[in-house]
Design an enzyme around this catalytic site. Structure first.
Site, PDB file in Angstrom:
ATOM      1  N   HIS A  68      77.817  32.499  38.941  1.00 41.57           N
ATOM      2  CA  HIS A  68      78.277  32.665  40.329  1.00 41.57           C
ATOM      3  C   HIS A  68      77.726  33.959  40.939  1.00 41.57           C
ATOM      4  CE1 HIS A  68      81.653  31.069  43.110  1.00 41.57           C
ATOM      5  NE2 HIS A  68      80.723  31.661  43.830  1.00 41.57           N
ATOM      6  N   GLU A 104      85.755  27.745  36.549  1.00 37.34           N
ATOM      7  CA  GLU A 104      85.179  29.068  36.366  1.00 37.34           C
ATOM      8  C   GLU A 104      86.254  30.046  35.907  1.00 37.34           C
ATOM      9  OE1 GLU A 104      83.103  30.339  39.879  1.00 37.34           O
ATOM     10  OE2 GLU A 104      81.670  28.675  39.802  1.00 37.34           O
TER      11      GLU A 104
END
Length: 531
Positions: free
Chosen positions: A281, A263
């Site tokens: 997220h 990420e």
């Protein structure tokens, strides 16, 4: 003089007002955390630092924080805080482990619904001016089986919501007892059974060595054809490339992912696949959750700075200043005993029995109990601390029993813990010597005298000649140095154990060589936090 707190990230005005109302001198500069040089310049003025994720409390920042006493993280993740450095500086690190639970659970349910009915694709098609009513055939959640991997705080909320949707719920969790499962209204199963039965699978476990790629290519192949997989927990729990292939082949009908192995995720194998819903997220991204954790961290920090009360600390037990000096070594011992048992226990824990013998029985047993429980549970959940561990244990139905007794043996004091699972009991005891160092003194009823080290190796075998040579030769020939070597046995020719203190973690291939000899019943590497 009033304590001074710096809020260097985006916290709500309501949270900032809590500091003011409690008499704290608060500076609110929500963008300061992004300016590393300025943070270094001003941090020395403050007793407390309230942050989210933008501020990085590095070793360099902590070195400049000459007056800092507490860091409060509004949220659960503390990757942006150097906890060992904070501990050395005597700075308490607090988080808010439960503020995001409902929000994350609701996001998992939302993704499950979106995948079941192909809502994002249908919405995009309709926005494009199409009317493809027959192109997006969905499935009902009613009467389907949901497999929940991890039935802790968030997983438990997901179970409750799924039951409200009239789904059948099966759960896999090493710490889930039958009693806790019954209370949740779910069926406790092993992982293979969950994979075989579930129409939907959702993950709610931390990322550890045991859970990494828990949905591997091999395990995905064990799932029911047409399964849909949801991950709002941690990236890395699912082999994304293997899942992508299973979706392309038609074995997996869809997936909903909020977290990714890397990420920010810009090139996941899951992107642009049919019926895969992805979000950046967002598990904790609701107004309520952000407000809850902000208010909670403001209250916790104020309590500590004004009264000394400690809540949700990751690097300090809830003990008074007077107790700290006396209890410090015993608290370390409690954690080591728990960590030993936790790393050897794979079945769900039903009970933890703790015996305090001699002078230790007069100490703060609540704090010592928390140390033991946290040590056990950190084996499967590294985010656990001495405050959250008892809560998580209660959620899983683990029974905690404490017994005290007067001095009864050769030691002035000792702690013995017994971990009870469905099929066995495992016990270990330890004491603190006059030098303040914790020692293991008994394992499985066998007397030993072992110093605790960061990297250790535990083996069990029948007491036969040659075992020491095999251990020494195998480790030595593979470059693994032994710092200390402790042996014990019940009696000649019967059960024997060895506990080795090593300079480094032994490689997997070395452990495999020891196991391949056929001489050992157990060969288990152990790690202990020595901070």
């Amino acid at each position: 003089m009033a304590p001074k707190v710096l809020v260097s990230d985006q916290l709500s005005e309501t949270a900032v007002q809590i500091f003011r109302d409690r008499g704290i001198d608060v500076t609110f500069e929500p963008n300061l955390g992004k300016d590393k040089e300025r943070l270094l310049e001003v941090i020395g003025q403050y007793d407390g630092l309230a942050i989210r994720s933008a501020t990085k409390a590095t070793e360099k920042v902590l070195a400049a924080a000459t007056n800092l006493k507490v860091i409060g993280r509004a949220g659960i993740g503390v990757d942006n805080v150097d906890i060992p450095a904070a501990s050395k500086k005597g700075v308490i690190v607090m988080n808010t482990p439960f503020g995001n639970s409902v929000t994350t659970a609701e996001h998992a349910i939302s993704l499950m619904m979106a995948v079941a009915r192909q809502i994002p694709a249908a919405s995009a098609s309709t926005h494009a001016g199409k009317w493809e009513k027959n192109a997006f055939m969905g499935v009902e959640l009613f009467n389907k089986t949901l497999g929940v991997i991890g039935a802790g705080n968030i997983g438990g909320i997901v179970c409750d919501r799924a039951l409200g949707l009239r789904m059948k719920v099966v759960a896999f969790d090493p710490f889930l007892s039958e009693e806790r499962a019954k209370k949740l209204g779910v069926t406790k199963v092993d992982l293979d059974e969950l994979l075989a039965r579930a129409d939907f699978i959702t993950l709610h476990v931390p990322l550890t060595d045991k859970t990494r790629n828990i949905l591997s290519a091999e395990n995905i192949a064990k799932t029911k054809k047409g399964v849909r997989i949801i991950n709002c927990a941690r990236g890395g729990l699912v082999d994304e490339a293997a899942l992508a292939e299973a979706i392309k082949s038609g074995h997996v009908a869809g997936a909903g992912f909020d977290v990714f192995a890397e990420e920010p995720a810009t090139n996941s194998p899951l992107f642009n696949l049919p019926n895969v819903v992805v979000t950046p997220h967002l598990g904790a991204a609701t107004t309520e959750a952000q407000e809850n954790v902000a208010l909670q961290v403001a209250e916790q920090m104020s309590d500590y700075l004004l009264t000394g009360a400690v809540q949700n600390a990751l690097n300090m037990p809830s003990v008074t200043a007077e107790e700290a000096a006396q209890m410090g070594p015993w608290l370390k011992l409690a954690g080591h005993l728990g960590a030993f048992a936790g790393q050897l226990t794979e079945d769900p824990v039903k009970a933890i029995n703790i015996l305090y013998d001699g002078s230790v029985a007069d100490m703060n047993l609540d704090a010592l109990n928390c140390g033991v429980i946290a040590g056990i549970m950190k084996a499967t959940n590294p985010d656990v601390n001495m405050v959250s561990a008892p809560v998580l244990a209660r959620e899983r139905g683990v029974q905690i029993a404490t017994t005290t007794q007067a001095k009864s043996g050769a030691f002035d004091a000792y702690i013995k813990i017994t971990v009870v699972t469905e099929g066995r009991e495992r016990s270990i005891a330890g004491t603190v010597f006059s030098d303040g160092k914790p020692r293991f003194i008994q394992i499985k009823g066998i007397t030993i005298d072992a110093e605790v080290g960061a990297h250790m190796l535990y083996t069990t075998n029948k007491d036969t000649p040659g075992m020491i040579g095999t251990l020494g030769q195998t480790l030595g020939s593979n470059g693994v140095n032994i710092a200390n070597f402790t042996l014990g046995r019940s009696r000649t020719g019967e059960d024997a154990i060895a506990l080795l203190y090593l300079d480094e973690q032994p490689p997997v291939h070395v452990l495999d060589k020891l196991r391949a000899t056929g001489l050992f019943q157990q060969v288990r590497p152990l790690q202990f936090d020595m901070v």
